[in-house]
Design an enzyme around this catalytic site. Structure first.
Site, PDB file in Angstrom:
ATOM      1  N   CYS A 167     -39.833  15.269 -45.006  1.00 58.10           N
ATOM      2  CA  CYS A 167     -39.437  16.440 -44.000  1.00 58.10           C
ATOM      3  C   CYS A 167     -37.972  16.230 -43.945  1.00 58.10           C
ATOM      4  O   CYS A 167     -37.400  17.403 -44.174  1.00 58.10           O
ATOM      5  CB  CYS A 167     -40.247  16.201 -42.704  1.00 58.10           C
ATOM      6  SG  CYS A 167     -39.441  14.502 -41.916  1.00 58.10           S
ATOM      7  N   HIS A 186     -40.073  13.528 -37.307  1.00 56.95           N
ATOM      8  CA  HIS A 186     -40.246  15.048 -38.243  1.00 56.95           C
ATOM      9  C   HIS A 186     -39.361  15.968 -37.844  1.00 56.95           C
ATOM     10  O   HIS A 186     -38.744  16.022 -36.643  1.00 56.95           O
ATOM     11  CB  HIS A 186     -41.590  15.346 -37.936  1.00 56.95           C
ATOM     12  CG  HIS A 186     -42.264  16.576 -39.081  1.00 56.95           C
ATOM     13  ND1 HIS A 186     -42.235  16.248 -40.262  1.00 56.95           N
ATOM     14  CD2 HIS A 186     -42.530  17.708 -38.548  1.00 56.95           C
ATOM     15  CE1 HIS A 186     -42.464  17.183 -40.838  1.00 56.95           C
ATOM     16  NE2 HIS A 186     -42.674  18.197 -39.974  1.00 56.95           N
ATOM     17  N   HIS A 228     -41.116  23.480 -43.200  1.00 59.87           N
ATOM     18  CA  HIS A 228     -40.820  21.971 -43.288  1.00 59.87           C
ATOM     19  C   HIS A 228     -41.771  21.457 -44.094  1.00 59.87           C
ATOM     20  O   HIS A 228     -42.520  22.110 -44.882  1.00 59.87           O
ATOM     21  CB  HIS A 228     -41.357  21.477 -41.963  1.00 59.87           C
ATOM     22  CG  HIS A 228     -42.651  21.598 -41.344  1.00 59.87           C
ATOM     23  ND1 HIS A 228     -43.754  20.740 -41.178  1.00 59.87           N
ATOM     24  CD2 HIS A 228     -43.518  22.742 -41.300  1.00 59.87           C
ATOM     25  CE1 HIS A 228     -44.782  21.188 -40.793  1.00 59.87           C
ATOM     26  NE2 HIS A 228     -44.740  22.457 -41.032  1.00 59.87           N
TER      27      HIS A 228
END
Length: 372
Positions: free
Chosen positions: A271, A331, A343
């Site tokens: 990520c 994240h 993402h």
């Protein structure tokens, strides 16, 4: 007993000199401030499009030289460089503006009058959510200073009063407000996640804060997040005008690229690797111009840029999420408008995808957002 004239004159002169010595000191104290943001960004001009000339760390002491609307001209204590810093990144030391209160308008439309009476002429009208600085109170009327324009009076029935200080949000339930800046100090009150507090100062990893009901205490800097009101700098169209406005089309070229832990592209990403790759590959000049050295991990990326609230997100902002059981960030994605972000997901749909912030998983884990 009659005091000789010469002694009276000497006494007067001494008092004058004493006052003169104190005056610059008092003025200097009033002009000192503390940076309360993780990054105190110093810009060349008094707007968010101004080039970044230096970034000062949390807790740095600075001197305010002048004010222009919501911006202060300051001098860096490190290099002597002068620049402009946004009001919500700092708090003035001593009394200053912190002794004043801020009013938030609750009526759909509220008249600002020339005198504290319904007979007073209407100077202007304020809409719901508008903020004013409260200078004094005369019975059921507040005298206020408008952000742009003269002083006036508003009726107290249509305003919520809060501290006139930078606003922050509590990150975890059972966060403790203590009497002093240490873990052994008595607990004054326990705060819950999303509660609002107002920052009055900073010292060694602790914020001196005031609650909505004006209860004052100390809270760990890890327990709250500065909320910066930057709604005004948005363009009239409500869109971002600088280079990151095309980041949606740029990042969408990588849709479907597989997720792989500890990789940063272009054939696979985790990520933070995806965010790192997109910004450093396509927007390196933008980052350099603003003096931003983007870290590799999502947790460190969350400390770069200016914090923004969810209802102020613009295309190109970075959105961060926790692990669902604590406030630890694990994240990150790039906001692309319409409540969506792109993402690299390690979930069921592994790889680069577009998701909605309203999806149950991300809505529950949403932590913060920053603007580079």
């Amino acid at each position: 007993m009659k005091v000789p004239k010469i002694r009276v004159r000497l006494l007067i002169v001494s008092m004058v000199i004493f006052v003169m010595l104190l005056t610059p000191f008092a003025a200097a104290q009033a002009n000192e401030a503390t940076i309360v943001a993780n990054q105190g960004i110093l810009r060349r001009t008094a707007n968010f499009d101004g080039d970044i000339v230096e970034t000062l760390s949390l807790g740095t002491q600075i001197t305010l030289q002048e004010r222009n609307g919501d911006w202060y001209r300051v001098q860096s204590p490190n290099t002597g460089t002068e620049g402009w810093m946004y009001k919500d990144l700092i708090v003035t030391n001593g009394e200053g503006s912190s002794s004043l209160k801020k009013g938030i308008i609750t009526a759909s439309t509220l008249n600002v009058r020339s005198i504290p009476s319904l007979e007073g002429s209407v100077i202007t009208r304020l809409s719901s959510g508008s903020e004013v600085t409260i200078l004094s109170q005369e019975e059921e009327w507040y005298q206020v200073q408008l952000s742009q324009g003269p002083k006036g009076f508003i009726h107290s029935d249509f305003v919520v009063v809060v501290p006139n200080l930078p606003q922050a949000q509590v990150l975890e339930n059972s966060s403790r407000l203590r009497k002093e800046a240490n873990l052994q100090a008595n607990i004054i009150v326990t705060l819950n996640k999303t509660d609002t507090v107002f920052i009055k100062g900073y010292e060694g990893g602790w914020y001196n804060v005031v609650t909505r009901d004006f209860t004052e205490g100390w809270i760990s800097s890890e327990s709250i997040e500065l909320q910066i009101d930057i709604a005004r700098p948005v363009s009239r169209s409500g869109t971002r005008s600088h280079a990151l406005s095309n980041i949606k089309s740029v990042s969408e070229k990588y849709l479907g690229t597989p997720y792989r832990y500890a990789t940063a592209g272009p054939s696979s990403f985790d990520c933070s690797g995806f965010v790192f790759y997109i910004l450093n590959t396509y927007y390196k000049d933008y980052l350099n111009q603003r003096g931003i050295n983007l870290p590799r991990s999502s947790r460190d990326q969350a400390n770069v840029g200016t914090s923004v609230s969810r209802n102020q997100l613009q295309i190109g902002d970075l959105v961060f999420f926790n692990n669902g059981t604590s406030s630890t960030i694990n994240h990150v994605g790039i906001y692309i408008g319409n409540n969506q972000f792109i993402h690299s997901s390690s979930g069921r749909s592994m790889g680069v995808i577009i998701s909605s912030l309203d999806e149950a998983n991300y809505k529950r884990r949403y932590s913060t957002a920053t603007r580079l």
